[in-house]
Design a protein around this motif. Structure first.
Motif, PDB file in Angstrom:
ATOM      1  N   GLN A   1      31.738  42.483  34.119  1.00  0.00           N
ATOM      2  CA  GLN A   1      32.299  41.070  33.781  1.00  0.00           C
ATOM      3  C   GLN A   1      33.113  41.137  32.629  1.00  0.00           C
ATOM      4  O   GLN A   1      33.936  40.237  32.474  1.00  0.00           O
ATOM      5  N   ASP A   2      33.062  42.195  31.684  1.00  0.00           N
ATOM      6  CA  ASP A   2      33.953  42.199  30.615  1.00  0.00           C
ATOM      7  C   ASP A   2      35.293  42.805  31.327  1.00  0.00           C
ATOM      8  O   ASP A   2      36.284  42.809  30.478  1.00  0.00           O
ATOM      9  N   ARG A   3      35.585  43.135  32.353  1.00  0.00           N
ATOM     10  CA  ARG A   3      36.849  43.781  32.950  1.00  0.00           C
ATOM     11  C   ARG A   3      37.457  43.054  33.972  1.00  0.00           C
ATOM     12  O   ARG A   3      38.667  43.238  34.240  1.00  0.00           O
ATOM     13  N   THR A   4      36.688  42.112  34.712  1.00  0.00           N
ATOM     14  CA  THR A   4      37.088  41.432  35.860  1.00  0.00           C
ATOM     15  C   THR A   4      38.280  40.357  35.563  1.00  0.00           C
ATOM     16  O   THR A   4      39.489  40.393  36.304  1.00  0.00           O
ATOM     17  N   SER A   5      38.782  40.004  34.297  1.00  0.00           N
ATOM     18  CA  SER A   5      39.735  39.332  33.776  1.00  0.00           C
ATOM     19  C   SER A   5      40.964  40.243  33.996  1.00  0.00           C
ATOM     20  O   SER A   5      42.089  39.557  34.151  1.00  0.00           O
ATOM     21  N   ASP A   6      40.875  41.416  33.796  1.00  0.00           N
ATOM     22  CA  ASP A   6      41.962  42.519  34.040  1.00  0.00           C
ATOM     23  C   ASP A   6      42.695  42.431  35.428  1.00  0.00           C
ATOM     24  O   ASP A   6      43.993  42.432  35.568  1.00  0.00           O
TER      25      ASP A   6
ATOM     26  N   MET B   1      42.741  36.242  42.688  1.00  0.00           N
ATOM     27  CA  MET B   1      43.031  34.894  42.498  1.00  0.00           C
ATOM     28  C   MET B   1      42.101  34.129  41.417  1.00  0.00           C
ATOM     29  O   MET B   1      42.399  33.171  40.945  1.00  0.00           O
ATOM     30  N   ALA B   2      41.036  34.688  41.275  1.00  0.00           N
ATOM     31  CA  ALA B   2      39.861  33.967  40.495  1.00  0.00           C
ATOM     32  C   ALA B   2      38.846  35.172  40.137  1.00  0.00           C
ATOM     33  O   ALA B   2      38.625  36.167  40.909  1.00  0.00           O
ATOM     34  N   ALA B   3      38.141  34.857  39.220  1.00  0.00           N
ATOM     35  CA  ALA B   3      37.055  35.952  38.993  1.00  0.00           C
ATOM     36  C   ALA B   3      35.793  35.125  38.062  1.00  0.00           C
ATOM     37  O   ALA B   3      35.945  34.340  37.277  1.00  0.00           O
ATOM     38  N   VAL B   4      34.714  35.935  38.194  1.00  0.00           N
ATOM     39  CA  VAL B   4      33.612  35.763  37.486  1.00  0.00           C
ATOM     40  C   VAL B   4      33.611  36.772  36.226  1.00  0.00           C
ATOM     41  O   VAL B   4      33.688  37.807  36.542  1.00  0.00           O
ATOM     42  N   THR B   5      33.801  36.168  35.110  1.00  0.00           N
ATOM     43  CA  THR B   5      34.061  37.092  33.848  1.00  0.00           C
ATOM     44  C   THR B   5      33.400  36.712  32.650  1.00  0.00           C
ATOM     45  O   THR B   5      32.874  35.421  32.546  1.00  0.00           O
ATOM     46  N   ALA B   6      33.191  37.465  31.615  1.00  0.00           N
ATOM     47  CA  ALA B   6      32.456  37.416  30.352  1.00  0.00           C
ATOM     48  C   ALA B   6      33.540  36.655  29.416  1.00  0.00           C
ATOM     49  O   ALA B   6      33.360  36.182  28.365  1.00  0.00           O
ATOM     50  N   GLU B   7      34.876  36.717  29.716  1.00  0.00           N
ATOM     51  CA  GLU B   7      35.765  36.147  28.834  1.00  0.00           C
ATOM     52  C   GLU B   7      36.143  34.471  29.071  1.00  0.00           C
ATOM     53  O   GLU B   7      36.428  34.224  30.092  1.00  0.00           O
ATOM     54  N   SER B   8      35.938  34.065  27.920  1.00  0.00           N
ATOM     55  CA  SER B   8      35.900  32.496  28.016  1.00  0.00           C
ATOM     56  C   SER B   8      37.604  32.201  27.783  1.00  0.00           C
ATOM     57  O   SER B   8      38.089  30.817  28.706  1.00  0.00           O
ATOM     58  N   ALA B   9      38.412  32.647  27.028  1.00  0.00           N
ATOM     59  CA  ALA B   9      39.632  32.324  26.999  1.00  0.00           C
ATOM     60  C   ALA B   9      40.513  32.698  28.280  1.00  0.00           C
ATOM     61  O   ALA B   9      40.657  33.574  28.822  1.00  0.00           O
ATOM     62  N   PRO B  10      41.210  31.412  28.521  1.00  0.00           N
ATOM     63  CA  PRO B  10      42.000  31.557  30.043  1.00  0.00           C
ATOM     64  C   PRO B  10      43.040  32.724  29.930  1.00  0.00           C
ATOM     65  O   PRO B  10      43.652  32.702  28.882  1.00  0.00           O
ATOM     66  N   VAL B  11      43.026  33.566  30.748  1.00  0.00           N
ATOM     67  CA  VAL B  11      44.081  34.426  31.059  1.00  0.00           C
ATOM     68  C   VAL B  11      45.302  33.473  31.538  1.00  0.00           C
ATOM     69  O   VAL B  11      45.565  32.476  32.168  1.00  0.00           O
ATOM     70  N   GLN B  12      46.733  33.966  30.930  1.00  0.00           N
ATOM     71  CA  GLN B  12      47.812  33.202  31.032  1.00  0.00           C
ATOM     72  C   GLN B  12      47.916  33.075  32.619  1.00  0.00           C
ATOM     73  O   GLN B  12      47.853  33.555  33.592  1.00  0.00           O
TER      74      GLN B  12
END
Length: 297
Positions: free
Chosen positions: A129-134, A142-153
């Motif tokens: 979950q700490d790396r799905t935003s990558d 196109m979408a991800a379950v992630t621990a990162e709250s700040a939206p990716v650009q």
């Protein structure tokens, strides 16, 4: 800047398949044609789009074009279905990234609900979950379950809820390694189970419990269900999500080592800001299921 449709398809094939040869086989063209199309795109863009490694990886500029290509492919598929009718058009593919514990507990149930009324196939990428935003940043999903709250650009982000974990072990493990006393005092130096070498959940818990970096021997079991089974069968202690351990705790098949000190992982859903009927449907199903299955504190 305009890219030809077949060039965009070729770029996606090269990234998804990993080599020019594999992309050529997927597209039923020659590897030389794949190379020529990619070079034409790079000349049009005036920059390198792909790193010719094994597997192929997009550059930072390439990630921008990959996202565009994947969005264009999805919108094209949805438009074709709207014009031709559901019985006469291709089925859109949605690439999603999800952490292993969500995949093993609640996420597939959300997607199953989508399949009840929507024609779609899923391309699931399992990642921490700490790396799905990558994978969102690279255009892979196109979408991800992630621990990162700040939206990716280029993405939106909503909170899904919290997965709560408990430090547990089998009764036999407690007898053998902890002198029959469930607790954290004797954990330093006894075997534990990690998901993989990037899994820091057990180490973080133990560091808090004993006050220094852990020195415990580790088993690596890289699937969620088998990780839980390894803990149940006494390989070592580990952190299990409540969905995988509460029944075993109640039945005495597992022992809680720190019942008053659970660990929590907050999860978010990030998706492309793209007008897509299918992606909207997936988002609605994921957020609704998470509202039922995850802690909402």
């Amino acid at each position: 800047m305009r890219f030809q449709r077949d060039h965009l398809q070729t770029l996606l094939a090269a990234v998804d398949e990993g080599t020019f040869d594999a992309a050529a086989a997927h597209l039923n063209i020659t590897a030389s044609a794949v190379s020529q199309r990619v070079k034409a795109m790079e000349q049009a863009a005036g920059r390198i789009l792909l790193r010719r490694t094994t597997p192929i990886r997009p550059t930072a500029d390439g990630e921008v074009v990959v996202r565009h290509a994947r969005q264009a492919a999805l919108l094209e598929e949805e438009t074709a279905r709207a014009l031709a009718g559901t019985g006469h058009a291709g089925v859109p593919t949605i690439a999603l990234a999800v952490n292993a514990d969500s995949l093993a507990t609640w996420f597939l149930g959300a997607l199953a609900g989508v399949l009840d009324d929507t024609a779609v196939v899923f391309d699931l990428h399992r990642e921490d979950q700490d790396r799905t935003s990558d994978l969102l940043r690279s255009g892979t999903v196109m979408a991800a379950v992630t621990a990162e709250s700040a939206p990716v650009q280029g993405c939106s982000s909503v909170r899904l809820g919290t997965m709560r974990y408990h430090a547990v072990a089998s009764p036999a493990f407690v007898d053998r390694h902890l002198n029959g006393e469930a607790g954290t005092a004797g954990l330093d130096g006894v075997p534990l189970v990690d998901f993989d070498r990037q899994d820091g959940l057990q180490q973080a818990f133990l560091r808090t419990a004993v006050g220094h970096d852990p020195i415990s021997p580790r088993h690596y079991v890289p699937t969620s269900q088998d990780f839980a089974r390894a803990v149940r069968t006494g390989f070592g202690w580990g952190m299990l999500p409540e969905q995988q351990c509460l029944d075993d705790l109640a039945a005495g098949r597992l022992v809680a080592l720190a019942p008053d000190r659970p660990a929590s992982v907050e999860l978010h859903w990030q998706r492309w800001k793209l007008q897509s009927v299918v992606l909207d449907r997936v988002t609605a199903a994921v957020t609704a299921t998470a509202a039922r299955e995850l802690l909402q504190d």
